[in-house]
Enzyme design. Structure first.
Site, short mmCIF file in Angstrom:
data_model
loop_
_atom_site.label_atom_id
_atom_site.label_comp_id
_atom_site.label_asym_id
_atom_site.label_seq_id
_atom_site.Cartn_x
_atom_site.Cartn_y
_atom_site.Cartn_z
CG HIS A 120 -4.68 10.08 9.15
ND1 HIS A 120 -4.64 11.27 8.51
CD2 HIS A 120 -5.52 9.19 8.40
CE1 HIS A 120 -5.47 11.04 7.18
NE2 HIS A 120 -5.67 9.77 7.13
N GLY A 147 -0.85 1.18 7.38
CA GLY A 147 -0.29 2.42 7.20
C GLY A 147 -0.99 3.66 7.49
CE LYS A 148 -6.40 1.86 4.35
NZ LYS A 148 -7.65 1.30 4.12
CB ILE A 149 -4.05 4.68 12.08
CG1 ILE A 149 -5.45 5.11 11.50
CG2 ILE A 149 -3.96 5.20 13.51
CD1 ILE A 149 -5.94 6.63 11.47
#
Length: 345
Positions: A263, A291-293
């Site tokens: 994101h 790897g989410k942000i």
């Protein structure tokens, strides 16, 4: 006076004077601690809304609707400050409760809970509600489910139908569910069963209805939104299931061969702390490791009671974006290739 790279940006004490909420927030950018973080969150959210072709997700947890935050969320939906809502079922049940003309009441956390129970009054810290009215809403949801009939659908599809039904019954647009229905903002409820909406659906099941909420379809649908958005931003009120449900979309997309990179904006209002190891207090820096942000994302985490932060932030954003002609995503769910997204004013 000695200067170096660390001492080029002095603080500016806050003056007391007549000014708007947004002007106060701008002034607090030169203060410290969580006051500055609150101001930075307004700045980041405002920039996110100005960013072209950005899809904004909100994760809503905690008892925000009983605490009086309902109209703030519905305003954000109508004004497209958010484009997709992921919520606990409880918040949406309480929204339905008020949409049907019922109330929550100012109470006290010092009340005698045994006496409250005897009087049929439920307590949510310092807010009271009438248990009999909740049970009426439970049965209304059960009746509505039976009207729908035997279907399998995602929670998004179910909430759309519920918003349509509440609107038909004359519920005002200050309802979160009704606003989302009318403005094409999808609502996902990944733990729908863990709420009074789930209780209502259980009542319908005991009556013989075969209605299935497909939670895996939920995962697929929200991941499609992320995959097909040019860029994404997230705003978390609290944490819990709604936060992880949104966060994991980036990981799922990567596993499925679409490594989007995380994101691009991330904002959170939470009273939890990172050192306990739970997701509600987990930092966005930690989320980068998953790897989410995105590493370069604008990340602002405010450690604050959300019932303090939300009214201030909402008013500041309203003032800053009042004349903004935002290009918001429009979702088309029934295309030949599944979800399609277009961006329109």
């Amino acid at each position: 006076m000695h200067h170096n790279v660390f001492t080029n940006n002095p603080t500016v004490p806050i003056d007391v004077k007549n000014r708007s909420v947004s002007e106060l927030m701008d002034g607090m950018l030169k203060t410290g601690f969580q006051g500055r973080k609150l101001a930075e969150s307004v700045q980041a959210w405002n920039n996110m809304l100005k960013e072209k072709n950005t899809t904004v997700f909100m994760g809503l947890s905690g008892a925000m609707v009983p605490a009086g935050m309902r109209r703030i969320i519905s305003h954000m939906i109508r004004e497209r400050m958010i484009d997709c809502l992921v919520s606990t079922g409880a918040n949406l049940f309480h929204d339905c409760h008020e949409a049907l003309g019922r109330k929550h009441y100012v109470g006290s956390h010092l009340a005698n809970d045994e006496k409250l129970f005897e009087q049929g009054v439920d307590r949510i810290y310092d807010i009271f509600a009438v248990e009999e009215e909740f049970r009426t809403a439970d049965n209304l949801i059960a009746d509505f489910a039976q009207e729908i009939g035997e279907i399998t659908c995602s929670s998004r599809e179910f909430m759309y139908l519920l918003g349509k039904e509440l609107g038909r019954r004359g519920a005002a647009e200050d309802s979160i569910v009704v606003s989302a229905y009318r403005h094409n903002v999808p609502i996902f409820v990944p733990a729908l069963s863990d709420s009074s909406i789930g209780i209502g659906l259980t009542i319908a099941r005991r009556r013989g209805l075969k209605l299935e909420i497909d939670q895996i379809k939920d995962v697929d649908e929200i991941t499609q939104i992320v995959e097909k958005s040019e860029r994404t931003g997230v705003v978390y009120v609290g944490g819990g299931v709604p936060k992880n449900f949104i966060q994991q979309t980036e990981v799922i997309a990567s596993i499925l061969g679409m490594d989007i990179g995380g994101h691009d904006y991330a904002i959170q209002y939470t009273s939890d702390s990172p050192h306990w190891g739970g997701l509600s207090g987990c930092t966005f820096d930690e989320a980068v490791s998953w790897g989410k942000i995105a590493p370069q994302a604008k990340k602002v985490q405010v450690f604050v009671d959300a019932t303090i932060a939300l009214p201030i932030v909402a008013h500041a954003l309203h003032e800053k974006t009042h004349d903004l002609k935002r290009i918001a995503p429009v979702f088309f769910w029934d295309g030949p290739e599944g979800l399609a997204i277009d961006y329109k004013e």
